[in-house]
Design an enzyme around this catalytic site. Sequence first.
Site, mmCIF file in Angstrom:
data_model
loop_
_atom_site.group_PDB
_atom_site.id
_atom_site.type_symbol
_atom_site.label_atom_id
_atom_site.label_comp_id
_atom_site.label_asym_id
_atom_site.label_seq_id
_atom_site.Cartn_x
_atom_site.Cartn_y
_atom_site.Cartn_z
ATOM 1 N N GLU A 155 0.848 -1.195 0.000
ATOM 2 C CA GLU A 155 0.000 0.000 0.000
ATOM 3 C C GLU A 155 0.884 1.245 0.000
ATOM 4 O O GLU A 155 1.884 1.296 0.718
ATOM 5 C CB GLU A 155 -0.876 -0.027 1.266
ATOM 6 C CG GLU A 155 -1.734 1.188 1.450
ATOM 7 C CD GLU A 155 -2.668 1.426 0.260
ATOM 8 O OE1 GLU A 155 -3.406 0.503 -0.108
ATOM 9 O OE2 GLU A 155 -2.636 2.543 -0.297
ATOM 10 N N PHE A 260 8.507 16.639 -2.619
ATOM 11 C CA PHE A 260 9.377 16.027 -1.602
ATOM 12 C C PHE A 260 10.741 16.697 -1.509
ATOM 13 O O PHE A 260 11.735 16.076 -1.139
ATOM 14 C CB PHE A 260 9.482 14.509 -1.790
ATOM 15 C CG PHE A 260 8.416 13.803 -0.993
ATOM 16 C CD1 PHE A 260 7.078 13.937 -1.335
ATOM 17 C CD2 PHE A 260 8.728 13.061 0.133
ATOM 18 C CE1 PHE A 260 6.079 13.352 -0.581
ATOM 19 C CE2 PHE A 260 7.738 12.467 0.892
ATOM 20 C CZ PHE A 260 6.411 12.608 0.524
ATOM 21 N N GLY A 264 13.366 21.344 6.029
ATOM 22 C CA GLY A 264 12.841 21.743 7.332
ATOM 23 C C GLY A 264 13.230 20.725 8.383
ATOM 24 O O GLY A 264 14.369 20.267 8.429
ATOM 25 N N CYS A 271 5.996 5.452 9.151
ATOM 26 C CA CYS A 271 6.439 4.720 7.949
ATOM 27 C C CYS A 271 7.890 4.990 7.564
ATOM 28 O O CYS A 271 8.735 4.114 7.718
ATOM 29 C CB CYS A 271 5.516 5.031 6.782
ATOM 30 S SG CYS A 271 3.864 4.351 7.026
HETATM 31 N N1 NAD Z 1 -0.219 4.410 7.994
HETATM 32 C C1 NAD Z 1 0.060 4.496 6.698
HETATM 33 O O1 NAD Z 1 -0.038 5.569 6.104
HETATM 34 C C2 NAD Z 1 0.512 3.291 5.930
HETATM 35 C C3 NAD Z 1 0.587 3.357 4.528
HETATM 36 C C4 NAD Z 1 1.069 2.253 3.821
HETATM 37 C C5 NAD Z 1 1.476 1.125 4.489
HETATM 38 N N2 NAD Z 1 1.404 1.089 5.850
HETATM 39 C C6 NAD Z 1 1.803 -0.152 6.527
HETATM 40 O O2 NAD Z 1 0.592 -0.768 6.944
HETATM 41 C C7 NAD Z 1 0.767 -1.466 8.175
HETATM 42 C C8 NAD Z 1 -0.218 -0.935 9.196
HETATM 43 O O3 NAD Z 1 0.102 0.411 9.488
HETATM 44 P P1 NAD Z 1 -0.900 1.353 10.291
HETATM 45 O O4 NAD Z 1 -0.329 2.712 10.200
HETATM 46 O O5 NAD Z 1 -2.292 1.121 9.849
HETATM 47 O O6 NAD Z 1 -0.712 0.775 11.776
HETATM 48 P P2 NAD Z 1 -1.698 0.917 13.007
HETATM 49 O O7 NAD Z 1 -0.903 0.625 14.220
HETATM 50 O O8 NAD Z 1 -2.474 2.185 12.898
HETATM 51 O O9 NAD Z 1 -2.762 -0.271 12.784
HETATM 52 C C9 NAD Z 1 -2.490 -1.615 12.980
HETATM 53 C C10 NAD Z 1 -3.765 -2.261 13.552
HETATM 54 O O10 NAD Z 1 -3.610 -3.666 13.580
HETATM 55 C C11 NAD Z 1 -4.265 -4.150 14.758
HETATM 56 N N3 NAD Z 1 -3.802 -5.512 15.036
HETATM 57 C C12 NAD Z 1 -2.595 -5.907 15.572
HETATM 58 N N4 NAD Z 1 -2.553 -7.245 15.638
HETATM 59 C C13 NAD Z 1 -3.720 -7.708 15.122
HETATM 60 C C14 NAD Z 1 -4.256 -9.009 14.908
HETATM 61 N N5 NAD Z 1 -3.572 -10.115 15.219
HETATM 62 N N6 NAD Z 1 -5.491 -9.118 14.385
HETATM 63 C C15 NAD Z 1 -6.209 -8.036 14.064
HETATM 64 N N7 NAD Z 1 -5.743 -6.767 14.232
HETATM 65 C C16 NAD Z 1 -4.525 -6.617 14.758
HETATM 66 C C17 NAD Z 1 -3.923 -3.111 15.802
HETATM 67 O O11 NAD Z 1 -4.789 -3.168 16.908
HETATM 68 C C18 NAD Z 1 -4.063 -1.820 14.980
HETATM 69 O O12 NAD Z 1 -5.372 -1.297 15.053
HETATM 70 C C19 NAD Z 1 2.245 -1.252 8.526
HETATM 71 O O13 NAD Z 1 2.987 -2.322 8.002
HETATM 72 C C20 NAD Z 1 2.604 0.029 7.796
HETATM 73 O O14 NAD Z 1 3.992 0.118 7.548
HETATM 74 C C21 NAD Z 1 0.911 2.125 6.578
HETATM 75 O O1 UPG Z 2 9.145 17.474 1.118
HETATM 76 C C1 UPG Z 2 8.856 16.889 2.155
HETATM 77 C C2 UPG Z 2 7.838 15.902 2.220
HETATM 78 C C3 UPG Z 2 7.580 15.271 3.429
HETATM 79 N N1 UPG Z 2 8.293 15.603 4.551
HETATM 80 C C4 UPG Z 2 8.023 14.888 5.820
HETATM 81 O O2 UPG Z 2 8.093 13.497 5.577
HETATM 82 C C5 UPG Z 2 7.226 12.776 6.445
HETATM 83 C C6 UPG Z 2 6.380 11.803 5.665
HETATM 84 O O3 UPG Z 2 5.491 12.501 4.822
HETATM 85 P P1 UPG Z 2 4.537 11.727 3.794
HETATM 86 O O4 UPG Z 2 5.355 10.809 2.986
HETATM 87 O O5 UPG Z 2 3.706 12.716 3.102
HETATM 88 O O6 UPG Z 2 3.598 10.939 4.817
HETATM 89 P P2 UPG Z 2 3.230 9.419 5.114
HETATM 90 O O7 UPG Z 2 1.762 9.425 5.344
HETATM 91 O O8 UPG Z 2 4.154 8.914 6.163
HETATM 92 O O9 UPG Z 2 3.469 8.599 3.748
HETATM 93 C C7 UPG Z 2 4.661 7.886 3.448
HETATM 94 O O10 UPG Z 2 4.674 6.624 4.068
HETATM 95 C C8 UPG Z 2 3.531 5.785 3.723
HETATM 96 C C9 UPG Z 2 3.633 4.521 4.536
HETATM 97 O O11 UPG Z 2 4.574 3.640 4.026
HETATM 98 C C10 UPG Z 2 3.551 5.529 2.223
HETATM 99 O O12 UPG Z 2 2.444 4.702 1.893
HETATM 100 C C11 UPG Z 2 3.505 6.846 1.478
HETATM 101 O O13 UPG Z 2 3.570 6.615 0.082
HETATM 102 C C12 UPG Z 2 4.686 7.715 1.931
HETATM 103 O O14 UPG Z 2 4.621 8.990 1.306
HETATM 104 C C13 UPG Z 2 6.428 13.842 7.205
HETATM 105 O O15 UPG Z 2 7.003 13.999 8.490
HETATM 106 C C14 UPG Z 2 6.625 15.110 6.379
HETATM 107 O O16 UPG Z 2 6.567 16.268 7.164
HETATM 108 C C15 UPG Z 2 9.290 16.562 4.494
HETATM 109 O O17 UPG Z 2 9.948 16.855 5.490
HETATM 110 N N2 UPG Z 2 9.535 17.178 3.295
#
Ligand code: NAD
Ligand code: UPG
Length: 446
Positions: A155, A260, A264, A271
């Site tokens: 994702e 990006f 700052g 992540c």
């Molecule tokens: N947050 C993002 O923007 C984002 C984007 C892309 C990928 N990811 C990836 O997705 C994954 C999840 O990230 P997140 O930010 O949603 O984390 P999060 O901590 O917000 O959510 C994880 C959830 O999983 C639940 N959980 C844990 N063990 C479980 C189980 N055995 N059964 C059911 N639920 C369970 C937790 O209670 C929690 O609600 C990570 O690997 C992260 O790197 C996150």
């Molecule tokens: O020019 C920039 C852009 C971002 N940031 C910082 O970088 C961090 C991450 O920003 P951003 O990437 O927008 O946020 P996330 O929601 O953490 O998303 C990243 O991490 C996710 C989890 O893996 C991925 O799915 C996304 O594609 C990836 O952008 C933040 O602290 C921002 O303030 C900077 O300092 N300068």
Amino acid sequence: MRISVIGCGYLGAVHAACMADLGHEVVGVDVDPAKVELLAAGKAPFYEPGLPELLEKVMATGRLRFTTDMAEVAGSRVHFVCVGTPQRKGEYAADLTYVDAAVEGLVPQLRGTGEAPALVVGKSTVPVGTAARLADLVADGLPDGEHALLAWNPEFLREGFAVQDTLAPDRFVYGLPDGPDGEVAKALLDEVYATPLSTGTPLVTTDYATAELVKVAANSFLATKISFINAMAEVCEKVNADVVALADAIGHDARIGRKFLNAGLGFGGGCLPKDIRAFMARAGELGADQALTFLREVDDINMRRRQRMVELTREVCEGSLLGRRIGVLGAAFKPDSDDIRDSPALNVAAQLRLQGGHVTVYDPQAVENARRVWPDLRFGSSADEAVENADVVLLLTEWREFRDLDPEVLGTKVAHRRVLDGRNALDPARWRAAGWTYRALGRPRG
Ligand SMILES: NC(=O)c1ccc[n+]([C@@H]2O[C@H](COP(=O)([O-])OP(=O)(O)OC[C@H]3O[C@@H](n4cnc5c(N)ncnc54)[C@H](O)[C@@H]3O)[C@@H](O)[C@H]2O)c1
Ligand SMILES: O=c1ccn([C@@H]2O[C@H](COP(=O)(O)OP(=O)(O)O[C@H]3O[C@H](CO)[C@@H](O)[C@H](O)[C@H]3O)[C@@H](O)[C@H]2O)c(=O)[nH]1
């Protein structure tokens, strides 16, 4: 199609709601009863623009429900695994205990699907090799003659844009098993994502390892781009040059691009920091650590920004933070999110407090989360309250509300008109014209 989503955090809750919006019948499962209770009532357990409205819309259709009971996923054709993969305590490597527990809990529900095997789809960010290991775990957990499939579909959503990024992503990546299983898995994923695919969303189909690597490579590239511009900011600072003008100028080159390159305080969140560290750890295990030594530098440059912000605050406070009143604007790791995981803003606020500053923090959405993790920090309920009688104001998360602040009005609240712009989000000329001392990382002192 009947779909389950295991793990309903920042990724899973949005994914579940979006899948229901695409017309699927979805059950979301989480081990956290408080989160499930909120979601089941149609309420978002965290701040994400557009999610409350989407939840309200899809809950009304009856296509989305939430539970803590894994048994309720039985009968789903596709199971998305969206649980956390945080950094292990005291190590760089990812903690895979949640992913393993989720898949182990899922396996008994995959039995008896006969001619139409269920598909387990990993969405969590994992070290390369995890999918192959989990495919074996699934196969070993099923009785002879029973079969299930596994695919890896990383994702790429950004917090703050999670709904639009899920419904209209830049691309889909499917990591598939070889042979006929791969074809069946692809057909199922194509059916799940039929609507966004019909609008021409690019699709890359590949093997498990490549799909896993795509995700960490993308985050490593983004982190590197941010640290590159922050390294330029370090140099700019030495010669009183302007990193924002520099970023604008190099960004005009289409091969580089302006996105990006915002210098700052650097990157934080749940992540980028943990993903580059887990990637380095995994590369070490694979004997490829040399390939990724640059990521250690990327991490170091990033962490130095937080330190430099503390130093700059001390500098403008005539060399001492002791007893200085410091108003901090921002606690979330980025605007439009309440996520405080590895937040640069809170890291700086906590360091300033440790060094004797009287710090008051305000954030439009993240105060509750921040207070839970940093109970010793003081929090205000508005920007005005945070900066009241301040000796210096720090803008550390660039919420619109802070960008729009009127320096004349804010100037009437503070003891000294000094602002440190940690996100290069303010117009220096405007603030200086209103009598403020404006300082920012990598920008001319004025
Ligand atoms: N947050 C993002 O923007 C984002 C984007 C892309 C990928 N990811 C990836 O997705 C994954 C999840 O990230 P997140 O930010 O949603 O984390 P999060 O901590 O917000 O959510 C994880 C959830 O999983 C639940 N959980 C844990 N063990 C479980 C189980 N055995 N059964 C059911 N639920 C369970 C937790 O209670 C929690 O609600 C990570 O690997 C992260 O790197 C996150
Ligand atoms: O020019 C920039 C852009 C971002 N940031 C910082 O970088 C961090 C991450 O920003 P951003 O990437 O927008 O946020 P996330 O929601 O953490 O998303 C990243 O991490 C996710 C989890 O893996 C991925 O799915 C996304 O594609 C990836 O952008 C933040 O602290 C921002 O303030 C900077 O300092 N300068």
